[in-house]
Write a protein that holds these residues in place. Structure first.
Motif: not given
Ligand code: OAD
Length: 239
Positions: A52, A56-57, A60, A138-139, A142, A148, A150
């Motif tokens: 992560w 992170p992309e 995800l 997506k990144l 929020k 962000q 997760r």
């Protein structure tokens, strides 16, 4: 949803531990069988806190794909059979699966040990958990505190917050069933050791094996979709 540990006075309690094999006949890959998810993805690259931080992309995307697949699958005969048990028993499902197929089949008490694909949470406040109504995060997506989002998944190396409730359930089982799990990932695999020695136990999995140190266990080496309808009929008849 998980609905409590207090035992009913009138109904026997069946506690189940389910794993990826439970959903295999719905078309969801298991992790460790041939062509399983961990053959095609490195665990540490998609399912760990380190992944992560580093990518992170990719993390995800891995869970987005799993979530998207969930839209295309349905509960199978095994999930549906377990619902019928509720006619006569207090049925408590402890699942390692992050899909929602037990709930969609109609089971009413499902405790998710390893999280839920359809939920996401804040990265700075783990109590901020949100139900998703779409498959993709997506990144840049929020939480209300600005961090962000997760996946709401227990990654390797993370604590398993539901394990205490699961352990309490295992201790109170009148019948315990293990379905479709390789029993190699702890602490889930250790739950069976909290079940009373005299309690009847069943292990349904084409690769099921007699678990060392566990008494009163019937090993049923069949697929869940075949074995469970018959086993449920038997339990409903025998009480
Ligand atoms: P595994 O992939 O380790 O094991 C799947 C089990 O399902 C195997 O024992 C298969 O023989 C069995 N199986 C396959 N098809 C079946 C069918 N139709 N009916 C019944 N059984 C069948 O998956 P799990 O034991 O669930 O954790 O893995 C445990 C955890 O490891 C997962 O929750 C996941 C993974 O890494 C996280 O991601 C945190």
């Amino acid at each position: 949803m998980y609905l409590g540990i207090t035992k009913s006075n009138t109904m026997k309690r069946i506690v189940l531990l389910t794993g990826a094999g439970m959903s295999a006949e719905s078309g969801i890959s298991t992790f460790r069988d041939n062509n399983g998810l961990w053959e095609n993805h490195r665990i540490e690259e998609v399912a760990s806190p380190e992944a992560w931080v580093q990518n992170p992309e990719m993390v995800l995307d891995f869970y987005n794909q799993r979530r998207k697949q969930l839209l295309e699958v349905e509960p199978n005969a095994g999930h549906l059979a377990l619902v019928r048990l509720e006619k006569k028993f207090d049925v408590q499902i402890i699942t390692q699966n992050v899909d929602d197929l037990h709930e969609r089949a109609g089971s009413s008490k499902v405790l998710h040990l390893h999280g839920e694909l359809k939920k996401v949470r804040s990265t700075i406040d783990p109590t901020l958990v949100y139900e998703l109504d779409h498959w993709e995060i997506k990144l840049g997506d929020k939480c209300e505190k600005g961090s962000q989002l997760r996946p709401h998944i227990v990654w390797f190396g993370e604590a398993v917050p539901m394990i205490d409730k699961a352990t309490e359930l295992a201790k109170t089982a009148d019948i315990f069933m293990v379905i479709g799990t390789s029993m190699v990932v702890y602490p889930a695999a250790g739950l069976i050791h909290y079940v009373e020695r005299e309690t009847p136990k069943f292990y349904v999995d084409p690769k099921a094996f007699p678990v060392h140190g566990i008494a009163n266990m019937e090993v049923i080496r069949q697929k869940a979709g075949k074995a469970l309808p018959a086993l449920v009929d038997r339990l409903l008849k025998e009480g």
